[in-house]
Design an enzyme around this catalytic site. Structure first.
Site, mmCIF file in Angstrom:
data_model
loop_
_atom_site.group_PDB
_atom_site.id
_atom_site.type_symbol
_atom_site.label_atom_id
_atom_site.label_comp_id
_atom_site.label_asym_id
_atom_site.label_seq_id
_atom_site.Cartn_x
_atom_site.Cartn_y
_atom_site.Cartn_z
ATOM 1 N N LYS A 52 100.420 38.205 58.597
ATOM 2 C CA LYS A 52 99.943 36.864 58.238
ATOM 3 C C LYS A 52 99.005 36.889 57.043
ATOM 4 O O LYS A 52 99.020 35.955 56.245
ATOM 5 C CB LYS A 52 99.305 36.079 59.376
ATOM 6 N N ARG A 77 91.125 31.871 67.127
ATOM 7 C CA ARG A 77 91.849 32.852 67.930
ATOM 8 C C ARG A 77 91.696 32.596 69.421
ATOM 9 O O ARG A 77 92.258 33.319 70.236
ATOM 10 C CB ARG A 77 91.449 34.277 67.554
ATOM 11 N N ARG A 107 101.229 51.618 59.619
ATOM 12 C CA ARG A 107 100.166 51.278 58.669
ATOM 13 C C ARG A 107 99.399 52.516 58.212
ATOM 14 O O ARG A 107 99.022 53.364 59.014
ATOM 15 C CB ARG A 107 99.166 50.316 59.318
ATOM 16 N N ARG A 153 94.435 54.409 60.445
ATOM 17 C CA ARG A 153 93.224 53.882 61.092
ATOM 18 C C ARG A 153 93.164 54.367 62.531
ATOM 19 O O ARG A 153 94.187 54.409 63.215
ATOM 20 C CB ARG A 153 93.233 52.349 61.076
ATOM 21 N N ARG A 175 95.962 45.466 71.710
ATOM 22 C CA ARG A 175 95.705 44.329 70.802
ATOM 23 C C ARG A 175 96.726 43.223 71.028
ATOM 24 O O ARG A 175 96.394 42.039 71.019
ATOM 25 C CB ARG A 175 95.777 44.778 69.334
#
Ligand SMILES: [Zn+2]
Length: 286
Positions: free
Chosen positions: A66, A143, A177, A221, A232
């Site tokens: 996003k 959120r 990622r 990460r 998550r």
């Protein structure tokens, strides 16, 4: 926008003290509070009767991209892209009043509270307003339903774009990622190639590979492990899925299934938003 910050903070404190329910609104005389439009088929790109700039929200799971799409659209339509994740990171990196409190929360892997997020967002909106910014694309906010209620009480959101990606692609993207430890550049080594079956189309998403100077410096990460990514997604389902419903009931939700990577998805997203062919060719090439 002159009173947005004050209203945002006041509204947050009223909701916190149970002084207003989800259905009540702050009576503010605020010009942005016009009657909501329920003509959902016509939603994209409607400006308010006052002619102010677009006020959009981007929803979507972590890893859906996003930030990428919100940032491209903000350039295209000329409104700021405000990502609450960036606000938190900027505050952490600064010596601002909240930074030590934030560091503790983030280091413990906890969620940053609504109060802190709203405080940061209010400050960001105020700073933008001082620079003459109008409109926004919010990314990472609201959120929770509570945050959505607070926002609803102070300004009108024209459109909420809900970006969706198939779960197998989402997980692979999150795990792919990588960050350059030197320049901080974001890359993705996942090459997604799902074969179409049972009437479902296939999906291809190219990796976003680093330039040669970054290639040997890539790190993952610490919170991009499968276990943390799944957690998550679970937290997102629990807290943020109801936000989709909140906006669906108000006729503001535009569902968008990403058909693949940026080359396939960007033109289709512009189409869904009625943003015309000429714009999309120019921007897709950018
Ligand atoms: Zn680099």
């Amino acid at each position: 926008m002159a009173v947005l910050k004050g209203l945002l903070l006041a509204r947050a404190s009223m909701v916190a003290r149970g002084l207003c329910s989800s259905s009540s609104t702050v009576s503010s005389g605020f010009e942005l509070r016009s009657a909501p439009s329920f003509a959902s088929k016509q939603l994209p790109l409607q400006r308010s009767p006052t002619g102010r700039n677009y006020q959009w929200v981007f929803l979507g799971c972590p890893g859906v991209g996003k930030g990428t799409y919100a940032s491209r659209l903000s350039n295209l339509i000329g409104v700021p892209h405000i990502a609450t994740g960036d606000l938190v990171r900027d505050e952490l990196a600064s010596s601002g009043p909240l930074s030590s409190q934030l560091a503790e929360i983030v280091n413990q892997g906890k969620l940053v509270s609504d109060e802190i997020i709203i405080d940061l967002l209010a400050k960001r909106l105020e700073a933008g307003e001082a620079k003459g910014e109008t409109g926004f694309i919010l990314d990472g906010f609201p959120r929770t339903v509570r945050q959505a209620e607070i926002l609803e009480g102070v300004t009108d959101i024209d459109l909420v774009v809900n970006l969706k990606l198939r779960e197998e692609a989402l997980l692979a993207k999150c795990l792919g990622r990588r960050i350059c430890s030197q320049c901080g550049g974001n890359y993705n080594i996942a090459s997604i190639d799902i074969k179409g079956e049972n009437g479902q189309p296939g999906m291809y998403m190219a990796p976003l590979l680093p330039p040669p100077q970054c290639a040997s410096k890539l790190i993952t990460r610490s919170d991009d492990t499968e276990e943390v990514v799944k957690e998550r997604l679970r937290v997102y389902d629990e807290l943020t899925k109801p936000v989709e419903e909140f906006y669906r009931l108000r006729g503001k939700l535009l569902e968008f299934d990403l058909p693949g990577g940026i080359p396939e998805s960007w033109p289709k997203l512009l189409q869904a938003l009625n943003l015309g062919d000429n714009d999309d060719k120019r921007s897709a090439a950018a």
